[in-house]
Write a protein that holds these residues in place. Sequence first.
Motif, PDB file in Angstrom:
ATOM      1  N   HIS A 126       0.835  -1.212   0.000  1.00 34.96           N
ATOM      2  CA  HIS A 126       0.000   0.000   0.000  1.00 34.96           C
ATOM      3  C   HIS A 126       0.869   1.262   0.000  1.00 34.96           C
ATOM      4  CE1 HIS A 126      -2.945  -3.018   0.631  1.00 34.96           C
ATOM      5  NE2 HIS A 126      -2.538  -3.292   1.854  1.00 34.96           N
ATOM      6  N   LEU A 130       0.906   4.029  -3.066  1.00 37.17           N
ATOM      7  CA  LEU A 130       0.717   5.470  -2.825  1.00 37.17           C
ATOM      8  C   LEU A 130       1.913   6.270  -3.342  1.00 37.17           C
ATOM      9  CD1 LEU A 130      -0.871   5.519   0.750  1.00 37.17           C
ATOM     10  CD2 LEU A 130      -1.983   6.094  -1.422  1.00 37.17           C
ATOM     11  N   VAL A 161      -7.726   4.461  -5.491  1.00 39.13           N
ATOM     12  CA  VAL A 161      -6.800   5.104  -4.553  1.00 39.13           C
ATOM     13  C   VAL A 161      -7.263   6.553  -4.427  1.00 39.13           C
ATOM     14  CG1 VAL A 161      -4.408   5.743  -4.097  1.00 39.13           C
ATOM     15  CG2 VAL A 161      -4.923   3.600  -5.314  1.00 39.13           C
ATOM     16  N   ASP A 165      -5.626   9.389   0.737  1.00 41.61           N
ATOM     17  CA  ASP A 165      -5.391   8.078   1.359  1.00 41.61           C
ATOM     18  C   ASP A 165      -4.107   8.042   2.182  1.00 41.61           C
ATOM     19  OD1 ASP A 165      -7.394   6.250   1.032  1.00 41.61           O
ATOM     20  OD2 ASP A 165      -6.697   5.524  -0.922  1.00 41.61           O
ATOM     21  N   THR A 166      -4.173   7.316   3.287  1.00 42.98           N
ATOM     22  CA  THR A 166      -2.981   6.908   4.016  1.00 42.98           C
ATOM     23  C   THR A 166      -2.801   5.415   3.727  1.00 42.98           C
ATOM     24  OG1 THR A 166      -4.280   6.258   5.925  1.00 42.98           O
ATOM     25  CG2 THR A 166      -3.460   8.539   5.888  1.00 42.98           C
ATOM     26  N   ALA A 169      -5.598   3.571   5.472  1.00 43.63           N
ATOM     27  CA  ALA A 169      -6.930   3.720   4.873  1.00 43.63           C
ATOM     28  C   ALA A 169      -7.025   2.883   3.596  1.00 43.63           C
ATOM     29  CB  ALA A 169      -7.195   5.190   4.562  1.00 43.63           C
ATOM     30  N   LEU A 170      -5.973   2.907   2.817  1.00 40.85           N
ATOM     31  CA  LEU A 170      -5.962   2.119   1.577  1.00 40.85           C
ATOM     32  C   LEU A 170      -5.974   0.624   1.908  1.00 40.85           C
ATOM     33  CD1 LEU A 170      -5.801   1.981  -1.480  1.00 40.85           C
ATOM     34  CD2 LEU A 170      -3.324   2.364  -1.325  1.00 40.85           C
ATOM     35  N   ARG A 173      -9.436  -0.513   2.721  1.00 39.84           N
ATOM     36  CA  ARG A 173     -10.305  -0.633   1.540  1.00 39.84           C
ATOM     37  C   ARG A 173      -9.968  -1.901   0.753  1.00 39.84           C
ATOM     38  NH1 ARG A 173      -8.912   3.795  -0.997  1.00 39.84           N
ATOM     39  NH2 ARG A 173      -9.869   4.988   0.658  1.00 39.84           N
TER      40      ARG A 173
END
Length: 218
Positions: A126, A130, A161, A165-166, A169-170, A173
């Motif tokens: 993740h 990002l 995305v 988003d952190t 958080a991603l 999801r």
Amino acid sequence: MTAKRKRVAILISGRGSNMRSLVEAARAPDFPAEIALVISNIADAQGLDFARTQGVATAVVDHKIFSNREKFERAIQETLLAQEIDLICLAGFMRLLTPWFVGQWRDRMLNIHPALLPSYRGLHTHERALADGVKIHGATVHFVAPEMDAGPIVAQAAVPVLQDDTPDALAARVLAQEHRIYPLALKLVAGGAARVEGVRVLIDGAAPAPDALLWPAV
Ligand code: GRF
């Protein structure tokens, strides 16, 4: 006559939320697999508590007491054979497996990975997604090949995305989608609808989900 349900072992190292989604899905009377065993290499893995409360047999095979990887895996293999396991699901199992073990379970071992393979093999998927600024990320269930996070893909789910988003958080999801696709993939494999052909998995009667994700939407 209905086919015998496949006996599945789930290998975990920690939280075990994917294991939980598989145990819950397998409660359905028409699910083609039963979760017969949960094995952890970590004695106090959180997931073991849930398995125990569900009456699923559990075993701890602590990698640290073995002098090498193959001895550790032979102990796991003995446990699997004693329980007449047909299929393995790796679910957050944090040990690399040797070609020997992978070979024993060829086309009979699944893994879930928190990325759209073949992108982002390995850890910290993740954060890396990002950092790359990708717009779509996701999760993959695949058959296990000797190479890490590789092998024929059974199912994938995509998530957007978001701009704020952190990694956490991603991850949340993506995890929600992991909990959808792992039971689905196990159902297809255990029920015989999915089969490996070369590098691909062919699935009888497969159709894309109506909510297939495009981001940005056009
Ligand atoms: C999941 O994100 C899975 O994709 C990865 O490790 C994590 C395990 O989570 N292989 P849990 O133990 O299933 O909650």
